[in-house]
Design a protein around this motif. Sequence first.
Motif, PDB file in Angstrom:
ATOM      1  N   SER A   6      32.197  42.471  52.062  1.00 23.19           N
ATOM      2  CA  SER A   6      33.534  43.186  52.056  1.00 23.19           C
ATOM      3  C   SER A   6      33.939  43.656  50.680  1.00 23.19           C
ATOM      4  O   SER A   6      34.410  44.347  50.846  1.00 23.19           O
ATOM      5  CB  SER A   6      34.819  42.392  53.006  1.00 23.19           C
ATOM      6  N   THR A   7      32.293  43.269  50.322  1.00 21.87           N
ATOM      7  CA  THR A   7      32.616  43.930  48.715  1.00 21.87           C
ATOM      8  C   THR A   7      31.902  45.110  49.026  1.00 21.87           C
ATOM      9  O   THR A   7      31.065  45.359  49.033  1.00 21.87           O
ATOM     10  CB  THR A   7      31.872  43.291  48.032  1.00 21.87           C
ATOM     11  N   LYS A   8      33.051  46.035  47.561  1.00 18.31           N
ATOM     12  CA  LYS A   8      33.061  47.297  47.766  1.00 18.31           C
ATOM     13  C   LYS A   8      32.836  48.228  46.779  1.00 18.31           C
ATOM     14  O   LYS A   8      32.208  49.247  46.393  1.00 18.31           O
ATOM     15  CB  LYS A   8      33.961  48.854  48.579  1.00 18.31           C
ATOM     16  N   ILE A   9      33.767  47.687  45.582  1.00 18.60           N
ATOM     17  CA  ILE A   9      33.028  47.800  43.978  1.00 18.60           C
ATOM     18  C   ILE A   9      33.122  45.936  43.873  1.00 18.60           C
ATOM     19  O   ILE A   9      33.182  44.836  43.556  1.00 18.60           O
ATOM     20  CB  ILE A   9      34.574  47.965  43.575  1.00 18.60           C
ATOM     21  N   THR A  27      37.705  44.553  47.421  1.00 18.32           N
ATOM     22  CA  THR A  27      37.232  45.520  48.579  1.00 18.32           C
ATOM     23  C   THR A  27      37.686  47.526  48.429  1.00 18.32           C
ATOM     24  O   THR A  27      36.904  47.811  49.116  1.00 18.32           O
ATOM     25  CB  THR A  27      37.943  44.765  49.977  1.00 18.32           C
ATOM     26  N   ASP A  28      38.597  47.460  47.539  1.00 23.39           N
ATOM     27  CA  ASP A  28      38.714  48.471  47.714  1.00 23.39           C
ATOM     28  C   ASP A  28      39.457  49.091  45.769  1.00 23.39           C
ATOM     29  O   ASP A  28      39.333  47.887  45.111  1.00 23.39           O
ATOM     30  CB  ASP A  28      39.708  49.126  47.999  1.00 23.39           C
ATOM     31  N   GLU A  29      40.399  49.805  45.896  1.00 26.94           N
ATOM     32  CA  GLU A  29      40.141  50.407  44.638  1.00 26.94           C
ATOM     33  C   GLU A  29      41.910  49.050  43.344  1.00 26.94           C
ATOM     34  O   GLU A  29      42.046  48.679  42.591  1.00 26.94           O
ATOM     35  CB  GLU A  29      40.317  51.802  43.764  1.00 26.94           C
ATOM     36  N   ASP A  31      42.248  46.689  44.945  1.00 27.60           N
ATOM     37  CA  ASP A  31      41.840  45.223  44.570  1.00 27.60           C
ATOM     38  C   ASP A  31      41.364  45.114  43.455  1.00 27.60           C
ATOM     39  O   ASP A  31      42.106  44.050  43.178  1.00 27.60           O
ATOM     40  CB  ASP A  31      40.867  44.963  45.957  1.00 27.60           C
TER      41      ASP A  31
END
Length: 135
Positions: A6-9, A27-29, A31
């Motif tokens: 689930s890691t996006k960043i 997971t997003d900005e 987070d």
Amino acid sequence: MAANESTKIQINFKWEKDGDMVNIYATDEADAALQLQGLQNIIPIISQTSQMFRGVAAISAPATAAPAATVTPIAKPAAVATAPGTGPTCAHGVMNWREWNDRDNPGERKAGYLCAAPKDYTGKKCKAVGVKTVA
């Protein structure tokens, strides 16, 4: 620790050449921003723990209250056996207290907590903590 699916960043911070490293997996900005704010609150704890592991005198308490943290002390006599499941943790689990002959200084013995990765693990093991010369 590797990032999960689930890691996006991913944000990595490292202090000094051989210093501490902190990884943030978001997971997003929103987070990421939340975790960065939380990191600002625990930096004094990270610094104190790092200095404790390096045997440096404790630094002064932070000016603002930081979240409570549980820190497992590493100082112990060489003759005391380590109970299973006690000691600091690394990316591979609870670290193991070990003593060994120092290959760089024949006749000297070292002791400290070593990475919990299995003996046949082929990846990079975590850095030992609390290493000291013992009698």
